[in-house]
Write a protein that holds these residues in place. Structure first.
Motif, PDB file in Angstrom:
ATOM      1  N   ILE A 135       0.851  -1.181   0.000  1.00  0.00           N
ATOM      2  CA  ILE A 135       0.000   0.000   0.000  1.00  0.00           C
ATOM      3  C   ILE A 135       0.888   1.233   0.000  1.00  0.00           C
ATOM      4  CG2 ILE A 135      -0.265  -0.016   2.516  1.00  0.00           C
ATOM      5  CD1 ILE A 135      -3.163   1.038   2.022  1.00  0.00           C
ATOM      6  N   ARG A 136       0.517   2.197  -0.831  1.00  0.00           N
ATOM      7  CA  ARG A 136       1.301   3.409  -1.037  1.00  0.00           C
ATOM      8  C   ARG A 136       0.460   4.627  -0.687  1.00  0.00           C
ATOM      9  NH1 ARG A 136       6.134   6.185  -1.533  1.00  0.00           N
ATOM     10  NH2 ARG A 136       5.899   7.965  -2.922  1.00  0.00           N
ATOM     11  N   TYR A 137       1.001   5.497   0.174  1.00  0.00           N
ATOM     12  CA  TYR A 137       0.341   6.745   0.572  1.00  0.00           C
ATOM     13  C   TYR A 137       1.171   7.912   0.030  1.00  0.00           C
ATOM     14  CZ  TYR A 137      -1.337   3.554   4.299  1.00  0.00           C
ATOM     15  OH  TYR A 137      -1.839   2.497   5.030  1.00  0.00           O
ATOM     16  N   GLU A 138       0.503   8.851  -0.644  1.00  0.00           N
ATOM     17  CA  GLU A 138       1.191  10.023  -1.178  1.00  0.00           C
ATOM     18  C   GLU A 138       0.403  11.287  -0.833  1.00  0.00           C
ATOM     19  OE1 GLU A 138       2.953   9.340  -5.332  1.00  0.00           O
ATOM     20  OE2 GLU A 138       1.298   7.892  -5.210  1.00  0.00           O
ATOM     21  N   SER A 139       1.110  12.344  -0.455  1.00  0.00           N
ATOM     22  CA  SER A 139       0.471  13.609  -0.113  1.00  0.00           C
ATOM     23  C   SER A 139       1.400  14.765  -0.440  1.00  0.00           C
ATOM     24  CB  SER A 139       0.121  13.634   1.378  1.00  0.00           C
ATOM     25  OG  SER A 139      -0.433  14.872   1.757  1.00  0.00           O
ATOM     26  N   VAL A 140       0.842  15.822  -1.052  1.00  0.00           N
ATOM     27  CA  VAL A 140       1.568  17.064  -1.321  1.00  0.00           C
ATOM     28  C   VAL A 140       0.661  18.208  -0.882  1.00  0.00           C
ATOM     29  CG1 VAL A 140       2.700  18.536  -3.020  1.00  0.00           C
ATOM     30  CG2 VAL A 140       2.746  16.030  -3.295  1.00  0.00           C
ATOM     31  N   ARG A 141       1.108  19.014   0.068  1.00  0.00           N
ATOM     32  CA  ARG A 141       0.263  20.081   0.616  1.00  0.00           C
ATOM     33  C   ARG A 141       0.050  21.195  -0.403  1.00  0.00           C
ATOM     34  NH1 ARG A 141       1.967  22.279   6.333  1.00  0.00           N
ATOM     35  NH2 ARG A 141       1.518  20.065   6.793  1.00  0.00           N
ATOM     36  N   ARG A 142      -1.202  21.686  -0.452  1.00  0.00           N
ATOM     37  CA  ARG A 142      -1.577  22.795  -1.326  1.00  0.00           C
ATOM     38  C   ARG A 142      -1.836  24.089  -0.553  1.00  0.00           C
ATOM     39  NH1 ARG A 142      -6.022  20.241  -5.557  1.00  0.00           N
ATOM     40  NH2 ARG A 142      -4.542  19.157  -6.924  1.00  0.00           N
ATOM     41  N   TRP A 143      -2.402  23.954   0.670  1.00  0.00           N
ATOM     42  CA  TRP A 143      -2.799  25.129   1.453  1.00  0.00           C
ATOM     43  C   TRP A 143      -2.789  24.762   2.923  1.00  0.00           C
ATOM     44  CZ3 TRP A 143      -6.355  26.549   5.050  1.00  0.00           C
ATOM     45  CH2 TRP A 143      -6.557  27.923   5.248  1.00  0.00           C
ATOM     46  N   PRO A 144      -2.383  25.673   3.816  1.00  0.00           N
ATOM     47  CA  PRO A 144      -2.077  27.090   3.597  1.00  0.00           C
ATOM     48  C   PRO A 144      -0.658  27.373   3.114  1.00  0.00           C
ATOM     49  CG  PRO A 144      -1.992  26.592   5.930  1.00  0.00           C
ATOM     50  CD  PRO A 144      -2.460  25.338   5.248  1.00  0.00           C
ATOM     51  N   ARG A 145       0.274  26.476   3.299  1.00  0.00           N
ATOM     52  CA  ARG A 145       1.631  26.686   2.781  1.00  0.00           C
ATOM     53  C   ARG A 145       1.962  25.524   1.862  1.00  0.00           C
ATOM     54  NH1 ARG A 145       6.925  25.323   4.121  1.00  0.00           N
ATOM     55  NH2 ARG A 145       6.318  24.201   6.000  1.00  0.00           N
ATOM     56  N   ARG A 146       2.134  25.829   0.591  1.00  0.00           N
ATOM     57  CA  ARG A 146       2.364  24.778  -0.390  1.00  0.00           C
ATOM     58  C   ARG A 146       3.719  24.112  -0.166  1.00  0.00           C
ATOM     59  NH1 ARG A 146      -1.031  25.312  -4.925  1.00  0.00           N
ATOM     60  NH2 ARG A 146       0.411  24.062  -6.152  1.00  0.00           N
ATOM     61  N   GLY A 147       3.779  22.826  -0.487  1.00  0.00           N
ATOM     62  CA  GLY A 147       5.079  22.196  -0.573  1.00  0.00           C
ATOM     63  C   GLY A 147       5.314  20.951   0.246  1.00  0.00           C
ATOM     64  N   PRO A 148       5.124  20.975   1.585  1.00  0.00           N
ATOM     65  CA  PRO A 148       5.458  19.773   2.371  1.00  0.00           C
ATOM     66  C   PRO A 148       4.754  18.537   1.833  1.00  0.00           C
ATOM     67  CG  PRO A 148       5.056  21.613   3.827  1.00  0.00           C
ATOM     68  CD  PRO A 148       4.676  22.081   2.443  1.00  0.00           C
ATOM     69  N   ARG A 149       5.516  17.463   1.725  1.00  0.00           N
ATOM     70  CA  ARG A 149       4.972  16.249   1.128  1.00  0.00           C
ATOM     71  C   ARG A 149       5.339  15.038   1.966  1.00  0.00           C
ATOM     72  NH1 ARG A 149       6.363  16.015  -4.514  1.00  0.00           N
ATOM     73  NH2 ARG A 149       6.232  18.291  -4.424  1.00  0.00           N
ATOM     74  N   SER A 150       4.674  13.941   1.664  1.00  0.00           N
ATOM     75  CA  SER A 150       4.949  12.690   2.361  1.00  0.00           C
ATOM     76  C   SER A 150       4.674  11.537   1.419  1.00  0.00           C
ATOM     77  CB  SER A 150       4.077  12.564   3.615  1.00  0.00           C
ATOM     78  OG  SER A 150       4.389  11.399   4.344  1.00  0.00           O
ATOM     79  N   GLY A 151       5.570  10.566   1.422  1.00  0.00           N
ATOM     80  CA  GLY A 151       5.386   9.347   0.660  1.00  0.00           C
ATOM     81  C   GLY A 151       5.779   8.147   1.506  1.00  0.00           C
ATOM     82  N   VAL A 152       4.852   7.212   1.666  1.00  0.00           N
ATOM     83  CA  VAL A 152       5.095   6.014   2.476  1.00  0.00           C
ATOM     84  C   VAL A 152       4.596   4.806   1.706  1.00  0.00           C
ATOM     85  CG1 VAL A 152       4.721   4.863   4.690  1.00  0.00           C
ATOM     86  CG2 VAL A 152       4.695   7.366   4.587  1.00  0.00           C
TER      87      VAL A 152
END
Length: 239
Positions: A135-152
Protein backbone atom coordinates in the motif's frame (compact mmCIF):
# COMPACT_ATOMS: atom_id res chain seq x y z
CA UNK A 1 1.43 0.53 32.07
CA UNK A 2 -0.52 0.55 35.33
CA UNK A 3 -3.88 2.28 35.16
CA UNK A 4 -3.79 2.92 31.40
CA UNK A 5 -7.15 1.97 29.81
CA UNK A 6 -6.62 -0.32 26.83
CA UNK A 7 -10.36 -0.30 26.13
CA UNK A 8 -12.38 2.86 25.67
CA UNK A 9 -13.95 4.47 28.74
CA UNK A 10 -17.66 5.23 28.56
CA UNK A 11 -18.24 7.95 26.00
CA UNK A 12 -19.92 11.10 27.33
CA UNK A 13 -23.27 11.45 25.55
CA UNK A 14 -24.56 12.61 23.21
CA UNK A 15 -22.58 11.12 20.32
CA UNK A 16 -21.65 14.08 18.13
CA UNK A 17 -20.39 12.20 15.07
CA UNK A 18 -18.96 8.89 13.90
CA UNK A 19 -16.38 7.79 11.31
CA UNK A 20 -14.66 4.70 9.99
CA UNK A 21 -10.86 4.94 9.90
CA UNK A 22 -9.60 2.56 7.20
CA UNK A 23 -6.23 1.22 5.99
CA UNK A 24 -4.08 2.98 8.57
CA UNK A 25 -0.32 2.76 8.90
CA UNK A 26 1.23 3.91 12.18
CA UNK A 27 4.79 5.27 12.02
CA UNK A 28 6.40 6.62 15.22
CA UNK A 29 9.62 8.17 16.47
CA UNK A 30 10.71 9.08 20.02
CA UNK A 31 10.87 12.77 20.92
CA UNK A 32 12.35 14.58 23.93
CA UNK A 33 9.39 15.92 25.97
CA UNK A 34 11.12 19.21 26.71
CA UNK A 35 11.70 19.80 22.98
CA UNK A 36 7.97 19.80 22.16
CA UNK A 37 6.30 21.03 25.37
CA UNK A 38 5.78 24.49 23.85
CA UNK A 39 3.61 22.96 21.11
CA UNK A 40 0.86 21.83 23.52
CA UNK A 41 -2.34 23.73 24.35
CA UNK A 42 -2.47 25.40 27.79
CA UNK A 43 -3.56 22.93 30.45
CA UNK A 44 -1.88 19.98 28.71
CA UNK A 45 1.65 18.58 28.59
CA UNK A 46 3.57 15.80 26.83
CA UNK A 47 2.53 12.33 27.92
CA UNK A 48 5.54 10.07 28.45
CA UNK A 49 6.31 6.37 28.38
CA UNK A 50 9.55 5.38 30.15
CA UNK A 51 10.73 8.99 29.97
CA UNK A 52 10.05 9.62 26.28
CA UNK A 53 7.17 10.99 24.29
CA UNK A 54 6.53 10.29 20.62
CA UNK A 55 5.48 11.80 17.32
CA UNK A 56 3.24 9.81 15.01
CA UNK A 57 2.77 9.94 11.24
CA UNK A 58 -0.49 8.18 10.38
CA UNK A 59 -1.87 8.03 6.81
CA UNK A 60 -5.31 6.46 6.25
CA UNK A 61 -8.73 6.84 4.62
CA UNK A 62 -11.72 8.37 6.38
CA UNK A 63 -15.05 6.76 5.52
CA UNK A 64 -18.72 6.95 6.46
CA UNK A 65 -18.69 10.16 8.48
CA UNK A 66 -22.10 10.75 10.07
CA UNK A 67 -23.59 13.34 12.40
CA UNK A 68 -24.72 11.72 15.64
CA UNK A 69 -25.39 8.05 15.03
CA UNK A 70 -27.60 8.22 11.95
CA UNK A 71 -27.16 11.16 9.55
CA UNK A 72 -24.54 10.37 6.86
CA UNK A 73 -22.55 13.12 5.15
CA UNK A 74 -21.89 11.82 1.63
CA UNK A 75 -19.56 14.58 0.38
CA UNK A 76 -17.67 14.99 3.65
CA UNK A 77 -17.84 11.31 4.48
CA UNK A 78 -14.95 9.75 2.56
CA UNK A 79 -11.49 11.19 1.97
CA UNK A 80 -7.80 10.46 2.50
CA UNK A 81 -5.96 11.92 5.45
CA UNK A 82 -2.46 11.97 6.96
CA UNK A 83 -1.95 13.31 10.45
CA UNK A 84 1.09 14.25 12.48
CA UNK A 85 0.35 13.95 16.17
CA UNK A 86 1.90 14.25 19.60
CA UNK A 87 0.77 12.54 22.81
CA UNK A 88 -0.85 14.54 25.59
CA UNK A 89 -2.23 14.41 29.13
CA UNK A 90 -4.03 17.01 31.24
CA UNK A 91 -4.43 17.51 34.98
CA UNK A 92 -7.68 15.53 34.99
CA UNK A 93 -5.81 12.51 33.63
CA UNK A 94 -7.26 12.59 30.12
CA UNK A 95 -4.69 11.00 27.82
CA UNK A 96 -4.96 11.78 24.15
CA UNK A 97 -3.32 13.34 21.14
CA UNK A 98 -2.48 16.84 19.96
CA UNK A 99 -2.64 17.17 16.20
CA UNK A 100 0.15 19.23 14.70
CA UNK A 101 -1.24 18.86 11.17
CA UNK A 102 -3.85 16.89 9.25
CA UNK A 103 -3.57 16.69 5.47
CA UNK A 104 -6.82 16.08 3.61
CA UNK A 105 -7.75 15.88 -0.04
CA UNK A 106 -11.25 17.25 0.68
CA UNK A 107 -10.90 21.03 0.57
CA UNK A 108 -14.35 21.75 2.02
CA UNK A 109 -13.40 19.91 5.22
CA UNK A 110 -10.56 22.35 5.97
CA UNK A 111 -12.40 25.56 6.97
CA UNK A 112 -15.28 23.70 8.64
CA UNK A 113 -13.13 21.61 10.99
CA UNK A 114 -10.64 24.40 11.65
CA UNK A 115 -13.48 26.67 12.76
CA UNK A 116 -15.53 24.17 14.78
CA UNK A 117 -12.87 21.94 16.37
CA UNK A 118 -9.72 24.05 16.17
CA UNK A 119 -7.91 21.21 14.38
CA UNK A 120 -5.13 22.22 11.94
CA UNK A 121 -6.44 20.68 8.72
CA UNK A 122 -4.43 21.34 5.56
CA UNK A 123 -5.56 20.93 1.96
CA UNK A 124 -3.38 18.48 0.02
CA UNK A 125 -3.26 16.46 -3.15
CA UNK A 126 -3.40 12.87 -1.93
CA UNK A 127 -3.47 9.36 -3.31
CA UNK A 128 -3.60 5.90 -1.74
CA UNK A 129 -3.00 2.89 -3.98
CA UNK A 130 -2.88 -0.79 -3.14
CA UNK A 131 -1.47 -3.69 -5.11
CA UNK A 132 -1.47 -7.09 -3.44
CA UNK A 133 0.21 -6.76 -0.06
CA UNK A 134 1.65 -3.31 -0.81
CA UNK A 135 0.00 0.00 0.00
CA UNK A 136 1.30 3.41 -1.04
CA UNK A 137 0.34 6.75 0.57
CA UNK A 138 1.19 10.02 -1.18
CA UNK A 139 0.47 13.61 -0.11
CA UNK A 140 1.57 17.06 -1.32
CA UNK A 141 0.26 20.08 0.62
CA UNK A 142 -1.58 22.80 -1.33
CA UNK A 143 -2.80 25.13 1.45
CA UNK A 144 -2.08 27.09 3.60
CA UNK A 145 1.63 26.69 2.78
CA UNK A 146 2.36 24.78 -0.39
CA UNK A 147 5.08 22.20 -0.57
CA UNK A 148 5.46 19.77 2.37
CA UNK A 149 4.97 16.25 1.13
CA UNK A 150 4.95 12.69 2.36
CA UNK A 151 5.39 9.35 0.66
CA UNK A 152 5.10 6.01 2.48
CA UNK A 153 5.06 2.52 0.98
CA UNK A 154 4.57 -0.56 3.16
CA UNK A 155 4.23 -4.28 2.71
CA UNK A 156 1.39 -5.56 4.89
CA UNK A 157 1.96 -8.89 6.57
CA UNK A 158 0.55 -11.19 9.21
CA UNK A 159 -1.32 -10.24 12.36
CA UNK A 160 0.90 -9.12 15.25
CA UNK A 161 0.37 -8.47 18.94
CA UNK A 162 1.14 -4.91 20.05
CA UNK A 163 3.77 -4.22 22.67
CA UNK A 164 2.82 -2.22 25.79
CA UNK A 165 4.30 0.89 24.14
CA UNK A 166 2.28 0.31 20.97
CA UNK A 167 -0.90 -0.05 23.04
CA UNK A 168 -0.03 3.22 24.80
CA UNK A 169 0.42 4.96 21.42
CA UNK A 170 -2.78 3.69 19.81
CA UNK A 171 -5.32 3.30 22.66
CA UNK A 172 -5.98 7.04 22.75
CA UNK A 173 -9.47 8.03 23.77
CA UNK A 174 -9.59 11.65 22.70
CA UNK A 175 -7.79 14.73 21.45
CA UNK A 176 -6.80 18.01 23.06
CA UNK A 177 -7.52 21.08 20.98
CA UNK A 178 -7.75 24.86 21.26
CA UNK A 179 -11.05 26.55 20.35
CA UNK A 180 -11.83 30.24 20.85
CA UNK A 181 -9.02 30.75 23.35
CA UNK A 182 -9.88 27.69 25.48
CA UNK A 183 -8.47 24.17 25.66
CA UNK A 184 -10.89 21.28 25.18
CA UNK A 185 -10.82 17.51 25.44
CA UNK A 186 -12.77 15.80 22.61
CA UNK A 187 -13.43 12.17 23.68
CA UNK A 188 -13.80 9.19 21.36
CA UNK A 189 -14.31 5.45 21.53
CA UNK A 190 -13.66 2.54 19.19
CA UNK A 191 -13.07 -1.20 19.27
CA UNK A 192 -9.64 -2.69 19.86
CA UNK A 193 -7.29 -2.38 16.90
CA UNK A 194 -6.41 -5.37 14.75
CA UNK A 195 -2.74 -4.94 13.90
CA UNK A 196 -0.65 -6.41 11.08
CA UNK A 197 3.04 -6.06 10.37
CA UNK A 198 3.96 -3.19 8.05
CA UNK A 199 7.41 -3.43 6.50
CA UNK A 200 8.39 0.04 5.33
CA UNK A 201 9.67 -0.16 1.75
CA UNK A 202 9.88 3.60 1.23
CA UNK A 203 9.56 6.56 3.59
CA UNK A 204 10.15 10.11 2.36
CA UNK A 205 8.39 12.52 4.68
CA UNK A 206 8.50 16.29 5.22
CA UNK A 207 5.36 16.63 7.33
CA UNK A 208 6.94 15.83 10.71
CA UNK A 209 9.62 18.48 10.22
CA UNK A 210 7.03 20.97 8.91
CA UNK A 211 5.10 20.41 12.16
CA UNK A 212 8.09 21.66 14.15
CA UNK A 213 9.01 18.26 15.58
CA UNK A 214 12.48 16.68 15.52
CA UNK A 215 12.73 12.98 16.42
CA UNK A 216 15.36 12.09 19.00
CA UNK A 217 15.90 8.44 18.11
CA UNK A 218 15.27 5.58 15.72
CA UNK A 219 11.87 4.90 14.22
CA UNK A 220 9.73 2.21 15.86
CA UNK A 221 8.40 -0.70 13.85
CA UNK A 222 5.42 0.31 11.75
CA UNK A 223 1.97 -1.20 12.19
CA UNK A 224 -0.95 -1.53 9.79
CA UNK A 225 -4.64 -1.81 10.67
CA UNK A 226 -7.59 -2.45 8.35
CA UNK A 227 -9.51 -0.03 10.54
CA UNK A 228 -12.09 0.66 13.24
CA UNK A 229 -15.35 2.55 13.60
CA UNK A 230 -14.97 5.51 15.97
CA UNK A 231 -17.54 7.68 17.73
CA UNK A 232 -17.01 11.07 19.34
CA UNK A 233 -18.68 12.64 22.35
CA UNK A 234 -19.35 16.11 23.69
CA UNK A 235 -16.16 18.19 24.21
CA UNK A 236 -15.08 18.85 27.81
CA UNK A 237 -13.40 22.11 28.79
CA UNK A 238 -9.86 21.72 30.16
CA UNK A 239 -8.72 25.34 30.58
Amino acid sequence: MAGFPITAPDLPRPVTFGQFWADLTFVHWPVRPEAVAHLYPPGTRPDVFDGATYVGLIPFTMRHTAVGTALPLPYFGTFHETNVRLYSVDDAGHRGVVFRSLETARFAVVPVVRATLGVPYMWARMRITRSGDRIRYESVRRWPRRGPRSGVTVRVGADVEPTPLEVWLTARWGAHTRIAGRTWWVPNEHAAWRFQSAEILELDDELVAAAGVEPSGDRLRALFSPGVHARFGRPVRVK
